[in-house]
Write a protein that holds these residues in place. Structure first.
Motif, PDB file in Angstrom:
ATOM      1  N   ASN A   1       0.815  -1.213   0.000  1.00  0.00           N
ATOM      2  CA  ASN A   1       0.000   0.000   0.000  1.00  0.00           C
ATOM      3  C   ASN A   1       0.850   1.266   0.000  1.00  0.00           C
ATOM      4  O   ASN A   1       0.471   2.263  -0.586  1.00  0.00           O
ATOM      5  CB  ASN A   1      -0.945  -0.008   1.201  1.00  0.00           C
ATOM      6  CG  ASN A   1      -2.002  -1.077   1.058  1.00  0.00           C
ATOM      7  OD1 ASN A   1      -2.619  -1.194   0.006  1.00  0.00           O
ATOM      8  ND2 ASN A   1      -2.179  -1.885   2.090  1.00  0.00           N
ATOM      9  N   ASP A   2       2.024   1.195   0.674  1.00  0.00           N
ATOM     10  CA  ASP A   2       2.927   2.350   0.652  1.00  0.00           C
ATOM     11  C   ASP A   2       3.388   2.630  -0.770  1.00  0.00           C
ATOM     12  O   ASP A   2       3.405   3.778  -1.219  1.00  0.00           O
ATOM     13  CB  ASP A   2       4.156   2.080   1.531  1.00  0.00           C
ATOM     14  CG  ASP A   2       3.806   2.086   3.008  1.00  0.00           C
ATOM     15  OD1 ASP A   2       2.625   2.311   3.309  1.00  0.00           O
ATOM     16  OD2 ASP A   2       4.705   1.872   3.832  1.00  0.00           O
ATOM     17  N   ILE A   3       3.783   1.581  -1.476  1.00  0.00           N
ATOM     18  CA  ILE A   3       4.284   1.758  -2.833  1.00  0.00           C
ATOM     19  C   ILE A   3       3.180   2.272  -3.752  1.00  0.00           C
ATOM     20  O   ILE A   3       3.371   3.213  -4.521  1.00  0.00           O
ATOM     21  CB  ILE A   3       4.854   0.429  -3.377  1.00  0.00           C
ATOM     22  CG1 ILE A   3       6.121   0.065  -2.615  1.00  0.00           C
ATOM     23  CG2 ILE A   3       5.154   0.541  -4.865  1.00  0.00           C
ATOM     24  CD1 ILE A   3       6.707  -1.266  -3.002  1.00  0.00           C
ATOM     25  N   ARG A   4       1.983   1.692  -3.625  1.00  0.00           N
ATOM     26  CA  ARG A   4       0.862   2.147  -4.448  1.00  0.00           C
ATOM     27  C   ARG A   4       0.555   3.615  -4.214  1.00  0.00           C
ATOM     28  O   ARG A   4       0.386   4.390  -5.163  1.00  0.00           O
ATOM     29  CB  ARG A   4      -0.390   1.345  -4.083  1.00  0.00           C
ATOM     30  CG  ARG A   4      -0.559   0.086  -4.851  1.00  0.00           C
ATOM     31  CD  ARG A   4      -1.921  -0.430  -4.496  1.00  0.00           C
ATOM     32  NE  ARG A   4      -2.207  -1.683  -5.166  1.00  0.00           N
ATOM     33  CZ  ARG A   4      -3.245  -2.438  -4.861  1.00  0.00           C
ATOM     34  NH1 ARG A   4      -4.062  -2.075  -3.895  1.00  0.00           N
ATOM     35  NH2 ARG A   4      -3.468  -3.562  -5.496  1.00  0.00           N
ATOM     36  N   GLY A   5       0.485   4.007  -2.917  1.00  0.00           N
ATOM     37  CA  GLY A   5       0.138   5.383  -2.583  1.00  0.00           C
ATOM     38  C   GLY A   5       1.170   6.357  -3.097  1.00  0.00           C
ATOM     39  O   GLY A   5       0.843   7.371  -3.718  1.00  0.00           O
ATOM     40  N   MET A   6       2.451   6.012  -2.868  1.00  0.00           N
ATOM     41  CA  MET A   6       3.538   6.897  -3.270  1.00  0.00           C
ATOM     42  C   MET A   6       3.576   7.026  -4.794  1.00  0.00           C
ATOM     43  O   MET A   6       3.712   8.125  -5.336  1.00  0.00           O
ATOM     44  CB  MET A   6       4.791   6.290  -2.659  1.00  0.00           C
ATOM     45  CG  MET A   6       6.167   6.496  -3.108  1.00  0.00           C
ATOM     46  SD  MET A   6       6.729   6.060  -4.727  1.00  0.00           S
ATOM     47  CE  MET A   6       6.755   4.313  -4.757  1.00  0.00           C
ATOM     48  N   ARG A   7       3.376   5.936  -5.495  1.00  0.00           N
ATOM     49  CA  ARG A   7       3.396   5.944  -6.958  1.00  0.00           C
ATOM     50  C   ARG A   7       2.239   6.794  -7.498  1.00  0.00           C
ATOM     51  O   ARG A   7       2.422   7.638  -8.390  1.00  0.00           O
ATOM     52  CB  ARG A   7       3.259   4.494  -7.425  1.00  0.00           C
ATOM     53  CG  ARG A   7       3.211   4.314  -8.913  1.00  0.00           C
ATOM     54  CD  ARG A   7       3.014   2.841  -9.224  1.00  0.00           C
ATOM     55  NE  ARG A   7       2.973   2.659 -10.660  1.00  0.00           N
ATOM     56  CZ  ARG A   7       1.892   2.855 -11.402  1.00  0.00           C
ATOM     57  NH1 ARG A   7       0.772   3.230 -10.835  1.00  0.00           N
ATOM     58  NH2 ARG A   7       1.943   2.673 -12.699  1.00  0.00           N
ATOM     59  N   ASP A   8       1.070   6.588  -6.918  1.00  0.00           N
ATOM     60  CA  ASP A   8      -0.110   7.336  -7.338  1.00  0.00           C
ATOM     61  C   ASP A   8       0.097   8.837  -7.138  1.00  0.00           C
ATOM     62  O   ASP A   8      -0.236   9.647  -8.012  1.00  0.00           O
ATOM     63  CB  ASP A   8      -1.296   6.830  -6.499  1.00  0.00           C
ATOM     64  CG  ASP A   8      -2.602   7.434  -6.938  1.00  0.00           C
ATOM     65  OD1 ASP A   8      -2.790   7.533  -8.155  1.00  0.00           O
ATOM     66  OD2 ASP A   8      -3.418   7.796  -6.076  1.00  0.00           O
ATOM     67  N   MET A   9       0.670   9.197  -5.978  1.00  0.00           N
ATOM     68  CA  MET A   9       0.882  10.617  -5.678  1.00  0.00           C
ATOM     69  C   MET A   9       1.898  11.249  -6.618  1.00  0.00           C
ATOM     70  O   MET A   9       1.732  12.383  -7.065  1.00  0.00           O
ATOM     71  CB  MET A   9       1.391  10.779  -4.238  1.00  0.00           C
ATOM     72  CG  MET A   9       0.346  10.622  -3.208  1.00  0.00           C
ATOM     73  SD  MET A   9      -0.955  11.822  -3.403  1.00  0.00           S
ATOM     74  CE  MET A   9      -0.226  13.220  -2.632  1.00  0.00           C
ATOM     75  N   ILE A  10       2.965  10.515  -6.921  1.00  0.00           N
ATOM     76  CA  ILE A  10       3.997  11.078  -7.796  1.00  0.00           C
ATOM     77  C   ILE A  10       3.419  11.349  -9.180  1.00  0.00           C
ATOM     78  O   ILE A  10       3.661  12.396  -9.784  1.00  0.00           O
ATOM     79  CB  ILE A  10       5.209  10.117  -7.875  1.00  0.00           C
ATOM     80  CG1 ILE A  10       5.943  10.112  -6.546  1.00  0.00           C
ATOM     81  CG2 ILE A  10       6.143  10.516  -9.001  1.00  0.00           C
ATOM     82  CD1 ILE A  10       7.034   9.086  -6.456  1.00  0.00           C
TER      83      ILE A  10
END
Lengths: 126, 171
Positions: free
Chosen positions: A49-58
Motif C-alpha cells: 500500500n505504501d508503494i501504491r500510494g507513493m506511486r499514485d501521488m507522484i
C-alpha cells in the motif's frame, strides 16, 4: 516363534499403526499454524500500500503546475519525499521527462526503497 | 540357533515405544513457543487490508468525477464527525446482524512551511486509544488545498500533500 503366544498379533499391529499415524497428524497440525503465520507476516511486511500510494501521488503531482504564488507542484513533490522518509521509513526519489516533438509521452522514473524492499519503475503516460 | 526366541514381540514393542518417546521429545524441544491464533498475525493482515481499502474508498470522488473526494474535504475542513460516520460505517459493516467492533484513531501528518513534520489528531472512535491495544496502522496520501497548521495568509495556501494515518484495532 517358539514359546511365544501369537494370538493377538493383529491387535498389536493395529495399535502401532494408530499410534504412529496420530504422531504424523500431530506434526502436520503443528506445522499448519507456522505456515499461516509466515504467510501473514510476509503480506504485512511487504509495503504494497505504501508503494501504491507513493506511486499514485507522484504521478498526480506531475500534472500539477506552479502557478503564481502557489508552488503547487514543488510543494507537493517535496511533501512526498519528506513524509515518505519520516512516516514510512522509505527513501523516494523521482524525476520526469517532458514530451518532445518526436515523442509525445511524459516519462517519470520512480525509485523507492525502505531498506528491505526496493521498487523502481519508469512510468509512461499514454 | 541356541538363542531363546521368547521375547520377540516385547522387543518390538519396546523399540516402538522408544521411537515414540524420541519423537515426542523432539517435538517438545523443537517447539520453542506455542502458537495460538493471535500469534499468527492473520487477523492483523486482514484488519490492515480492510482499513486500507476503507481509506481508499473515502479518498475516491463520487462517481469517479474530478471533484474532491470525501477524505479531501474532511481533512481540509477538519470534520471529525463526518470522518467518524463514514469510516465506522465502512469498516464495521457486516453481512450478519449487528456490526463489527473495530475502533480507530486517525491523525494527519503534514510538513509545515519551515519543513518540519508534525501530526494533528483528525478523528477517533467512541473508545479512546489508551495504548494497550494491538493496533495496526494504515495510511493514505491526500492532496489538500490547505497549509497545515492553519494559516490564513494567501501565500500559505495552495496544494500540499498530507498523510492520513489511521490506527485500527478490534475491541
Amino acid at each position: 516363534m517358539a514359546g511365544l503366544r501369537d494370538d493377538a498379533q493383529w491387535i498389536v499391529l493395529m495399535g502401532f499403526i494408530v499410534s504412529f499415524s496420530l504422531f504424523f497428524v500431530a506434526i502436520v497440525i503443528n506445522q499448519s499454524t507456522v505456515v499461516g503465520q509466515t504467510t501473514a507476516e510476509a503480506v504485512i511486511e511487504f509495503p504494497k500500500n505504501d508503494i501504491r500510494g507513493m506511486r499514485d501521488m507522484i504521478i498526480q503531482s506531475e500534472f500539477l503546475v506552479d502557478e503564481g504564488v502557489f508552488n503547487n507542484k514543488t510543494n507537493v513533490q517535496n511533501d512526498i519525499k519528506t513524509l515518505s522518509l519520516h512516516r514510512q521509513n522509505s527513501v523516494v526519489s523521482f524525476s520526469s521527462r517532458n514530451p518532445t516533438g518526436s515523442d509525445p509521452h511524459t516519462y517519470i522514473e520512480i525509485h523507492y526503497s525502505n531498506g528491505v524492499t526496493a521498487y523502481n519503475e519508469t512510468w509512461r503516460s499514454n | 540357533m541356541v538363542m531363546s526366541e521368547n521375547g520377540q514381540l516385547y522387543t518390538i514393542e519396546g523399540i516402538a515405544a522408544a521411537l515414540i518417546l524420541l519423537v515426542t521429545a523432539f517435538i517438545v524441544v523443537n517447539s520453542t513457543s506455542v502458537y495460538t491464533q493471535g500469534d499468527t498475525h492473520i487477523n492483523d493482515m486482514q484488519l490492515e487490508l480492510l482499513g486500507s481499502d476503507a481509506l481508499s474508498m473515502l479518498n475516491t470522488a463520487p462517481n469517479s468525477s474530478f471533484g474532491k473526494s470525501p477524505l479531501q474535504t474532511i481533512v481540509e475542513t477538519d470534520d471529525s464527525a463526518l470522518f467518524r460516520t463514514l469510516f465506522l460505517n465502512t469498516i464495521n459493516n457486516t453481512t450478519g446482524p449487528g456490526g463489527d467492533r473495530i475502533q480507530y484513531k486517525a491523525n494527519v501528518t503534514y510538513v509545515d512551511k519551515d519543513g518540519f513534520v508534525s501530526t494533528l489528531p483528525l478523528s477517533d472512535s467512541p473508545h479512546p486509544f489508551v495504548g494497550g491495544e494491538h493496533a495496526v496502522r494504515v495510511s493514505q496520501w491526500v492532496i489538500v488545498e490547505k497549509r497545515f497548521p492553519d494559516c490564513s495568509a494567501g501565500s500559505c495556501s495552495g496544494k500540499h500533500a498530507v498523510l492520513v494515518e489511521v490506527l485500527l484495532w478490534r475491541d
